[in-house]
Design a protein around this motif. Sequence first.
Motif, mmCIF file in Angstrom:
data_model
loop_
_atom_site.group_PDB
_atom_site.id
_atom_site.type_symbol
_atom_site.label_atom_id
_atom_site.label_comp_id
_atom_site.label_asym_id
_atom_site.label_seq_id
_atom_site.Cartn_x
_atom_site.Cartn_y
_atom_site.Cartn_z
ATOM 1 N N SER A 1 42.275 25.122 35.802
ATOM 2 C CA SER A 1 42.423 26.583 36.187
ATOM 3 C C SER A 1 43.764 26.426 36.760
ATOM 4 O O SER A 1 44.844 26.022 37.363
ATOM 5 C CB SER A 1 41.671 26.331 37.656
ATOM 6 N N GLU B 1 43.914 34.840 38.785
ATOM 7 C CA GLU B 1 43.538 32.908 38.115
ATOM 8 C C GLU B 1 43.032 33.393 36.813
ATOM 9 O O GLU B 1 42.360 34.298 35.783
ATOM 10 C CB GLU B 1 42.068 33.176 39.417
ATOM 11 N N TRP B 2 43.089 32.426 35.927
ATOM 12 C CA TRP B 2 43.072 32.209 35.262
ATOM 13 C C TRP B 2 42.302 30.567 35.147
ATOM 14 O O TRP B 2 42.443 29.070 35.532
ATOM 15 C CB TRP B 2 44.052 31.983 34.155
ATOM 16 N N ARG C 1 38.284 32.982 31.478
ATOM 17 C CA ARG C 1 37.772 33.540 32.468
ATOM 18 C C ARG C 1 39.323 33.912 32.964
ATOM 19 O O ARG C 1 40.155 32.922 33.621
ATOM 20 C CB ARG C 1 37.465 32.985 33.912
ATOM 21 N N LEU C 2 39.795 35.533 32.787
ATOM 22 C CA LEU C 2 40.900 36.324 33.956
ATOM 23 C C LEU C 2 40.590 36.796 35.209
ATOM 24 O O LEU C 2 39.595 37.695 34.474
ATOM 25 C CB LEU C 2 42.018 36.925 32.639
ATOM 26 N N ALA C 3 40.963 36.828 36.158
ATOM 27 C CA ALA C 3 41.043 37.501 37.226
ATOM 28 C C ALA C 3 41.913 37.742 37.631
ATOM 29 O O ALA C 3 42.824 37.265 38.252
ATOM 30 C CB ALA C 3 39.477 36.712 38.481
ATOM 31 N N THR C 4 41.950 39.293 38.183
ATOM 32 C CA THR C 4 43.021 39.809 39.260
ATOM 33 C C THR C 4 42.049 40.258 40.728
ATOM 34 O O THR C 4 41.471 40.844 39.868
ATOM 35 C CB THR C 4 44.610 40.310 38.192
ATOM 36 N N ASP C 5 43.134 40.364 41.618
ATOM 37 C CA ASP C 5 42.538 41.113 42.580
ATOM 38 C C ASP C 5 43.341 41.664 43.670
ATOM 39 O O ASP C 5 44.800 40.846 43.867
ATOM 40 C CB ASP C 5 41.491 40.396 43.777
ATOM 41 N N GLN D 1 39.694 45.126 42.289
ATOM 42 C CA GLN D 1 39.084 42.831 41.394
ATOM 43 C C GLN D 1 39.420 43.599 39.271
ATOM 44 O O GLN D 1 38.478 44.441 39.487
ATOM 45 C CB GLN D 1 38.368 42.695 42.024
ATOM 46 N N GLN D 2 40.074 42.824 38.868
ATOM 47 C CA GLN D 2 39.554 43.291 37.961
ATOM 48 C C GLN D 2 38.905 42.060 36.924
ATOM 49 O O GLN D 2 39.553 40.895 37.687
ATOM 50 C CB GLN D 2 40.772 43.743 37.012
ATOM 51 N N GLU D 3 38.880 41.271 36.036
ATOM 52 C CA GLU D 3 38.282 40.202 35.811
ATOM 53 C C GLU D 3 37.767 40.263 33.411
ATOM 54 O O GLU D 3 37.259 41.639 33.282
ATOM 55 C CB GLU D 3 36.752 39.634 36.199
#
Length: 305
Positions: free
Chosen positions: A228, A252-253, A277-281, A303-305
């Motif tokens: 991570s 976050e990756w 998983r790739l998430a940004t907020d 938030q995007q995922e």
Amino acid sequence: LKLALEQPNLGFVRVGFEQFQKWTDPMGGWYEPFDTPPLQLTGDPVLRVGRAWIEAGLTVPDLPELKVGYEFRYRDGTMATTQWGSVGTANGEVVKAIYPATKAIDETVHAVKFDVRTPVLGVTLEDNFRGEFYDSTVRRARVDYFTLGNSVPDVVTRTTDNGSHFRAVNTLRLEKSVRDWLFFSGGYLYSDLDGNAGFSLETFLPGDPSQSPFAGDFSNEIILNQRSHVLNANTLVGPWHGLTLSAGAQAEWMRQRGFGQATISGFSSPFSTDLDRLATDQTLAVRFTRLPATVLFGEARFQQE
């Protein structure tokens, strides 16, 4: 038991040990029409839970602030469970799940940590590292069937679960106050997990020692790898005439790879589980405090995922 040795403007050493014991009820269920006393385990299941630790730090003015530590945690003993086994009459007309069961637990954790905090060119820099070595073995004995009037159960299944892993986590954080009304901070986290696990089942007949145990489902090869990366940045503007603005963003990756080989009902069964998983907020907040006895605020998050 705790001991702390501290010297102002120099450092400290802290050590400690704690333990408690947890007892669980050895009684199983009770069914009045059977006209028998409640079934009970031999002895009282007791689980010992504890930890020991040592921590040392350096707090000399104008030098980096350092801290190192080690901690040992454990759980050892037996616990009663409510996964009760089946008890029935000789003809099998009435069956109730009331036979008590236990599980034996042997779990240890070795954890190390290292922290450093220091100002560099007006920026406060902080680094924190954690490493953990984990090992666990859990053994269960479940009565599949017990006939009323017998001295021993008819069928018993033993299950063994084991697992271990190493996890390393490191965080890097920096912050700087550019002006009285402008503040910035940022951080980065890296996490690495490598683990493996296995399980096995075997069934035997306690009343017939001549019968060898029957090997059920088992696996000695379950592997998990997980990485991570997390990165964030934040800012605080204000207060200015009672108005404060704040904003932040984080990405976050995570990549996970899991695979294994098991024997299920006599058949070889490979399996795998992978996850990317790739998430940004992002967050944005505003606060106003000039009104008497009143705070006005608003916040938005995306938030995007």
